[in-house]
Design an enzyme around this catalytic site. Structure first.
Site, PDB file in Angstrom:
ATOM      1  N   ARG A  89      -2.108  14.862  14.354  1.00 51.90           N
ATOM      2  CA  ARG A  89      -2.682  14.717  13.194  1.00 51.90           C
ATOM      3  C   ARG A  89      -3.973  15.226  12.429  1.00 51.90           C
ATOM      4  O   ARG A  89      -3.885  15.702  11.342  1.00 51.90           O
ATOM      5  CB  ARG A  89      -2.005  13.639  13.100  1.00 51.90           C
ATOM      6  N   LYS A 191      -4.834  13.885   6.362  1.00 57.04           N
ATOM      7  CA  LYS A 191      -5.349  13.124   5.915  1.00 57.04           C
ATOM      8  C   LYS A 191      -6.411  13.405   5.528  1.00 57.04           C
ATOM      9  O   LYS A 191      -7.996  13.454   5.844  1.00 57.04           O
ATOM     10  CB  LYS A 191      -4.812  12.438   7.068  1.00 57.04           C
ATOM     11  N   GLU A 225       6.233   9.101  -1.408  1.00 58.07           N
ATOM     12  CA  GLU A 225       5.365   7.813  -1.446  1.00 58.07           C
ATOM     13  C   GLU A 225       4.156   7.304  -2.122  1.00 58.07           C
ATOM     14  O   GLU A 225       4.044   7.428  -2.769  1.00 58.07           O
ATOM     15  CB  GLU A 225       4.584   8.752   0.326  1.00 58.07           C
TER      16      GLU A 225
HETATM   17  N1  PLP Z   1       1.346   7.638   3.869  1.00 61.08           N
HETATM   18  C1  PLP Z   1      -0.331   7.529   3.532  1.00 61.08           C
HETATM   19  C2  PLP Z   1      -1.267   8.505   2.051  1.00 61.08           C
HETATM   20  C3  PLP Z   1      -1.337   7.103   4.013  1.00 61.08           C
HETATM   21  O1  PLP Z   1      -2.913   6.604   3.938  1.00 61.08           O
HETATM   22  C4  PLP Z   1      -0.724   6.814   5.412  1.00 61.08           C
HETATM   23  C5  PLP Z   1      -1.626   6.136   6.347  1.00 61.08           C
HETATM   24  O2  PLP Z   1      -2.471   6.156   7.403  1.00 61.08           O
HETATM   25  C6  PLP Z   1       0.536   6.440   5.536  1.00 61.08           C
HETATM   26  C7  PLP Z   1       1.151   7.400   5.111  1.00 61.08           C
HETATM   27  C8  PLP Z   1       1.418   5.703   7.004  1.00 61.08           C
HETATM   28  O3  PLP Z   1       0.772   7.235   8.110  1.00 61.08           O
HETATM   29  P1  PLP Z   1       0.741   6.485   9.664  1.00 61.08           P
HETATM   30  O4  PLP Z   1       2.104   5.918   9.485  1.00 61.08           O
HETATM   31  O5  PLP Z   1       0.658   7.317  10.690  1.00 61.08           O
HETATM   32  O6  PLP Z   1      -0.393   5.817   9.278  1.00 61.08           O
HETATM   33  C1  COI Z   2      -3.313   3.663   7.413  1.00 64.74           C
HETATM   34  O1  COI Z   2      -2.676   2.936   7.152  1.00 64.74           O
HETATM   35  O2  COI Z   2      -4.536   4.258   8.293  1.00 64.74           O
HETATM   36  C2  COI Z   2      -4.592   3.788   5.871  1.00 64.74           C
HETATM   37  O3  COI Z   2      -4.759   5.050   5.917  1.00 64.74           O
HETATM   38  C3  COI Z   2      -3.903   3.554   5.276  1.00 64.74           C
HETATM   39  C4  COI Z   2      -5.580   2.930   4.310  1.00 64.74           C
HETATM   40  C5  COI Z   2      -6.252   1.833   5.398  1.00 64.74           C
HETATM   41  C6  COI Z   2      -6.371   4.451   4.064  1.00 64.74           C
END
Ligand code: PLP
Ligand code: COI
Length: 346
Positions: A89, A191, A225
């Site tokens: 990612r 991200k 989201e």
């Molecule tokens: N959506 C956003 C905007 C986020 O910052 C995160 C955190 O990383 C997620 C979703 C969830 O992603 P993940 O499950 O890969 O941590």
């Molecule tokens: C994560 O869950 O890793 C996020 O990015 C959320 C936040 C700490 C930015």
């Protein structure tokens, strides 16, 4: 950065549970991209780095990051959850921001190398070591508004963490934003650091006005989201969540939950759905946020513009949310088997 305002490192008191991300582990890994190649990475004590004030990331926002966790298992080993997907990612984010792609093998070595050097700082469950690879454009030129960064830096930070939401597992209060988007249509799946700044205005305004913990972005009435986590509707035998598109982050926790859902008796439906359908669902169903930081956090209340507060189910974290969270955490802690490739021992 001034030493007085540096976050603390090496917190000796692991029972204190400081706020998420406020304590940094003592070591970091660094590599730079120049003349078309990444330098050999080095491990350094966590601390200030010297940068030109003219770098691309500061002026034009070429910065992205990852967030994932390493867990201390009961046998004392430290294991990273789904590292390959997080590296992939970050590579996708790099492509979208026209930054150089981190090398898969090098980044994996940076992550496991940092973990190895801060092994004693990895908390026991329910804590974890949060890994934060951060990629940003350097190159000292303030003229590059329509050009990619000429140079870049990749730094892997680590942080001992506990709950992301203050209050632990208490049900969340979520403001339903029915007009604004979190970010642009194309950047939702990236991200990018700037996405978080973009969401700050609506998030802080809703916090002030409605005492919400987070904002659920539903532009045009279509549920997307929250500012830092994906969103799931859950009930007996079923999970409903938005299907993947470029407007929101493709969470790896979301992917993991959907992968294990069938064996826990949940059919998964991935499609777009509207705020009205969500409001009908939560009359007797559950809702939750999922992410690395959020884990799987139950929603207790949805608040609409004007202040109408709608309880989700009974207003507490529901039994199906608890069951799914327990299964996810058990896999992260090596208590139950995971699909192949999900765990990397560090
Ligand atoms: N959506 C956003 C905007 C986020 O910052 C995160 C955190 O990383 C997620 C979703 C969830 O992603 P993940 O499950 O890969 O941590
Ligand atoms: C994560 O869950 O890793 C996020 O990015 C959320 C936040 C700490 C930015």
């Amino acid at each position: 950065m001034n030493a007085q305002v540096m976050p603390q490192t090496n917190a000796p008191d692991m029972t204190a549970r400081p706020a998420f991300g406020t304590v940094l582990a003592s070591q970091m890994a660094v590599t730079s991209w120049k003349d078309g190649r990444w330098s050999p990475h080095e491990f350094r004590r966590y601390g200030p780095i010297e940068l030109s004030p003219a770098i691309h990331a500061i002026h034009y926002g070429s910065a992205c990051f990852e967030g994932f966790k390493a867990y201390r298992w009961v046998d004392g080993s430290v294991n990273v959850f789904r590292m390959d997907r997080h590296i992939a990612r970050l590579q996708n984010s790099a492509d979208c921001l026209r930054l150089p792609r981190p090398d898969t093998t090098q980044l994996a070595a940076m992550v496991t190398g940092v973990i190895d050097r801060v092994r004693g700082e990895v908390p026991e469950s329910p804590g974890a070591l949060y890994l934060r690879p951060t990629l940003f454009g350097t190159g000292a030129s303030i003229g590059g508004a329509t050009l990619p960064a000429t140079e870049a830096m990749l730094i892997v930070l680590a942080s001992p963490v506990w709950d992301y939401f203050a209050g632990g597992e208490k049900p969340l209060r979520i403001f339903v934003e029915e007009k604004l988007t979190r970010t642009s249509t194309l950047m939702g799946q990236v991200k990018a650091a700037g996405n978080y700044a973009a969401a700050l205005g609506p998030t802080l305004a809703a916090r002030d006005q409605y005492q919400s913990d987070q904002v659920l972005f539903c532009p045009g009435g279509s549920v997307q989201e929250t500012g830092a986590a994906n969103f799931l509707l859950i009930r007996e035998g079923k999970i409903l969540t938005r299907s993947l598109d470029t407007t929101f982050l493709h969470g790896i926790t979301r992917d993991s939950l959907l992968a294990i859902a069938p064996q826990l008796g949940f059919a998964v439906e991935e499609r777009q759905f509207a705020v009205d359908e969500m409001l009908a669902w939560v009359k007797d169903g559950e809702a939750a946020l999922c992410g690395t930081a959020a884990v799987l956090s139950g929603v207790g209340t949805l608040v609409r513009e004007g202040g109408q507060a709608i309880p989700v189910g009974g207003g507490d974290v529901g039994p199906h949310t608890r069951r799914l969270r327990k299964a996810l955490v058990s896999m992260q802690l090596g208590e139950i088997p995971t699909p192949a490739g999900w765990i990397t021992q560090a």
